[in-house]
Each structure stands twice: as C-alpha cells, then as structure tokens.
Write an enzyme that holds these catalytic residues in place. Structure first.
Site, short mmCIF file in Angstrom:
data_model
loop_
_atom_site.label_atom_id
_atom_site.label_comp_id
_atom_site.label_asym_id
_atom_site.label_seq_id
_atom_site.Cartn_x
_atom_site.Cartn_y
_atom_site.Cartn_z
N ARG A 67 0.85 -1.20 0.00
CA ARG A 67 0.00 0.00 0.00
C ARG A 67 0.89 1.25 0.00
O ARG A 67 0.58 2.23 -0.64
CB ARG A 67 -0.96 0.01 1.19
CG ARG A 67 -1.68 1.35 1.35
CD ARG A 67 -2.99 1.30 2.14
NE ARG A 67 -2.96 0.42 3.28
CZ ARG A 67 -2.28 0.64 4.43
NH1 ARG A 67 -1.58 1.77 4.57
NH2 ARG A 67 -2.30 -0.23 5.40
N TYR A 119 -15.79 17.47 -15.84
CA TYR A 119 -16.07 16.03 -15.87
C TYR A 119 -17.17 15.71 -14.84
O TYR A 119 -17.07 16.14 -13.68
CB TYR A 119 -14.80 15.24 -15.56
CG TYR A 119 -15.00 13.76 -15.50
CD1 TYR A 119 -15.32 13.04 -16.65
CD2 TYR A 119 -14.92 13.07 -14.29
CE1 TYR A 119 -15.53 11.67 -16.59
CE2 TYR A 119 -15.13 11.70 -14.23
CZ TYR A 119 -15.44 11.00 -15.38
OH TYR A 119 -15.64 9.66 -15.33
N ASP A 191 -6.57 19.29 -14.11
CA ASP A 191 -6.91 17.95 -14.63
C ASP A 191 -6.45 17.94 -16.09
O ASP A 191 -7.05 18.59 -16.95
CB ASP A 191 -8.42 17.73 -14.50
CG ASP A 191 -8.87 16.34 -15.00
OD1 ASP A 191 -8.13 15.73 -15.79
OD2 ASP A 191 -9.96 15.91 -14.62
N LYS A 216 -7.32 7.06 -19.57
CA LYS A 216 -7.61 7.61 -20.90
C LYS A 216 -6.34 7.58 -21.77
O LYS A 216 -5.86 6.51 -22.08
CB LYS A 216 -8.18 9.02 -20.74
CG LYS A 216 -9.24 9.14 -19.62
CD LYS A 216 -10.50 8.36 -19.87
CE LYS A 216 -11.43 8.25 -18.67
NZ LYS A 216 -11.81 9.49 -18.01
#
Ligand SMILES: *Cc1c(COP(=O)(O)O)cnc(C)c1O
Length: 400
Positions: A67, A119, A191, A216
């Site tokens: 982690r 978004y 972003d 993406k």
C-alpha cells in the site's frame, strides 16, 4: 548460469541522470526508468507482492508494504514525474481516487473555485461527497478571469482547472490561473486528462498539481483504470503521499505496468489522434447537417489563441451538434455508428462516441448542464488512431 558482470546500479544512475536532458518523446520511453536491478529486465517486473523481507526490524531495500510502495508502481510514478516536468508522481486506483486525495488536503470551511464545464464524476464528488464535509465549491466559467477573482475570499484554498473542458472543449488559460493562484496564495490543480502531457504540461505553466485519469490517453488502450497526481513541491508531495498511503486507494502492480507500457507509445498515438482529430473536425464543420463543432484547433474557436499558446497541438476530442438539436437525433446518430463504438471514456486507440447528457454528464442536473451548453443534442467523439478515411465514412453514413 552466469550473472552479467555489470554494476547495474551505476548503469541506472547514468541513465536516470541522462534522462533529465532528454526531450519529451524520449522521456515517454526512458523518463525515470532504469533496467531492473535483479536481472537488467528492460521493463520493470510486475511485483505481485504485498510485503517485503526485512533483514532486521526496519532494515530493508526501501519497500515495506505494497500500500505504501511497490516497485512497479514506483517505476510508473517516476515516468509520470518525468513526462509532466514534475518532481514527484503519485498513482491511485482511479482518476477519482486522485481527485479525492487532493480534496482531502482541505478542511471544513475551505472553499474551492472550479471550472463550470467539468467532468461529471468530478462535479459529483465535489457536490455529493465533499460538500457534506463542509467544503464549499464554486463553479465558474474560468475563461472569465474577473468571475474567478470575484469568488476569492479568505477561505479560498484551491483552484480546480480542467482544460480543454469536457465536453465543450473550452480552453482555460493555465498561466492566467497560475498568476491568480500565486497572488492569492491558492493551490492550482489542473486535470490534464484530455490534453495529456504530449499536448500540455501545466507544471511548466505554473500549476502546483497535475491530475490524470490515466485510464484515458496515458494508458491508451482502454484496458485499465488508474489515476495520478504529479507535483513539483516536496512538501505538497509529502502531504499527498501521506494521504495516498493513509487512505489506501492505490493501483495494483499489473495496472501500473499497463499504464507504464501505454506511456511508451503516448507520443506516436497522440500524433495520430491529433491528425485524425483535425480531419474529423474539418469534415464535421463542412457538413451541411452539422450545426456546431467544438474543437480548439479551429481559428474561429473562442479560445484558439490560448490553446495555441499553451498546447503543442489540438488533440482528438471533438464535440458537435446536429442542426436538429434533439435527444432523438443524437441517439439515432450515435446508435448507427459502426467504426466508432458507443461507449463512455476516451483516449484509447479505438474511436468512441458518447452522448454526454445521458452518459458521462448524467450526474449533473439538466438545468446546470444546459446552462453550460451540454444540451441533449450534443455528441462527443474520442477520435482514435484508425485510418481517417474509415472514420469519415462512418460519420458520413451515420449523419446521412
Ligand atoms: C475519466 C475522467 C476522470 C475520472 O477518472 P477515472 O479514472 O475514471 O476515475 C476525471 N477527469 C476527466 C477529465 C476524465 O475524463
């Protein structure tokens, strides 16, 4: 079996140092990378392990628990830092988990000024998750600098920019936002999912944080969900790395591997996305039944000058409206495409078509949506890297 008689550590140091001087396309391949220390593997192995052996308590090779750190993930994080001209990369289980980490820097009472054309998932986490923790969000058309400044007060902590915006392809001036942020002691997050670092590197323009849905363009093959942040400031990177580990929304090593592999061809894919994007945008613009086309590469685009100044090309994301601006017509067009697939998401090698009002932006109330121009007739295309003739033929038959 004979081990190669080279000191891979020294070799790696030389490569990492040389990488700093490489140009962008070379950095997508080599940035932050070094041959695997065990056997010199060119690609980092997928380290499917949750934990790492220690020789004495606290004595280990830099990895304790996956982690916190994993070597495959570290390789991706170094690559991201390199291609975004940053110093630190942090990766997350999804783009949304990366956004979640950024907002967790804030406290109740803090305020955020965000792009209004945004978004849908970002709008949703801001308004439906973090608003109830006492954080206030203002959605502002950021092309209007005065409108941004009007919302700044002593509680304002963060500017959230998405450019080009989704789905209307408005372009926000990152340098202008950076100077507002600096003057008012705010953090600026961008972003950069739609542009990818091939087209635009916000940290070079004064942003503090770059966020990616690597799902993406960075991944590029529609086979992985992953998010990222890239930072230049050590202290901010430490605070976000703390949140990354404390909250634990980290990607698995195989996902990290897939994105790292995707990044190595980012520049060749993006070059073709841009070429095909221009061809499709120009085709739509001259089509008698198309009313409007949103693509920042047109000289008539309202923010074309800003796009030209801050982007290296204009990308393959295009939205358009048929002259019969209706849900029925848009549904008919997107349902009759054959080469374009009707699907959410973007940035993969294959061309996709989407209907924002009922798909990606369905979580934004209709009045809010229509105020910003996301009408029922709007269609969004992610132009892929197929032969452009096939894409134009497909659109021709769907529009006809
Ligand atoms: C997809 C997307 C996100 C969310 O990323 P996930 O990887 O789907 O969680 C955020 N911003 C933009 C612009 C996106 O396209």
């Amino acid at each position: 079996m004979r081990r190669l008689n080279v000191n891979l550590n020294t070799f790696a140091q030389i490569i990492v140092m040389a990488n700093k001087k490489l140009k962008f396309n070379s950095r997508t391949i080599h940035g932050g990378q070094q041959p695997d220390k065990a056997y010199g593997a060119i690609m980092p192995p997928v380290y499917l392990t949750s934990t790492y052996a220690q020789t004495k308590p606290g004595e280990h090779l830099g990895f304790e628990y996956s982690r916190s750190h994993n070597p495959t993930r570290s390789a991706l994080e170094a690559s991201l830092a390199s291609i975004e001209s940053g110093k630190h990369g942090l990766t997350f289980a999804s783009g949304m988990a990366a956004i979640d980490a950024v907002i967790k820097l804030l406290h109740p009472g803090d305020e955020v000024i965000s792009t209004n054309d945004l978004y849908g998932g970002t709008y949703r986490i801001f308004t439906k998750v973090f608003a109830s923790y006492g954080i206030k969000f203002h959605f502002v058309p950021m092309g209007d600098i005065a409108a941004v400044e009007k919302h700044i007060n002593t509680n304002t902590k963060l500017l959230w920019v998405e450019t080009p915006t989704n789905p209307l392809m408005q372009v926000i001036d990152i340098k202008a936002m950076a100077s507002i942020a600096k003057a008012n002691n705010l953090l600026l997050a961008v972003d950069n999912t739609f542009a990818s670092p091939y087209l635009q590197r916000p940290l070079e323009l004064g942003a503090d944080m770059v966020m990616h849905s690597a799902t993406k363009y960075l991944g590029g093959h529609s086979d992985v969900v992953l998010g990222a942040l890239v930072l230049k400031d050590d202290d901010l990177a430490d605070r976000l790395a703390f949140i990354q580990n404390a909250s634990g929304a980290v990607p698995g090593p195989l996902d990290a591997f897939l994105v790292l592999r995707g990044i190595k061809t980012l520049h060749v894919r993006m070059q073709r996305h841009c070429e095909n994007g221009r061809i499709v945008a120009e085709f739509l613009a001259q089509h008698p039944d198309v009313e409007s086309v949103y693509w920042p590469g047109f000289e008539t685009h309202p923010n074309h000058d800003v796009a030209k100044a801050q982007m290296d090309d204009f990308g393959g994301m295009i939205s358009f409206i048929h002259k019969d601006n209706s849900l029925k017509k848009a549904t008919q067009i997107v349902s009759s495409l054959n080469v374009f697939t009707l699907a959410e998401s973007l940035g993969g090698v294959e061309s996709l078509a989407g209907h924002p009002a009922s798909m990606t932006h369905a979580s934004i109330p209709k009045e809010e949506r229509e105020k910003t121009g996301v009408t029922d007739g709007l269609i969004r295309l992610s132009v892929g890297i197929e032969d452009s003739e096939d894409l134009v033929a497909d659109l021709t038959q769907a529009l006809g």
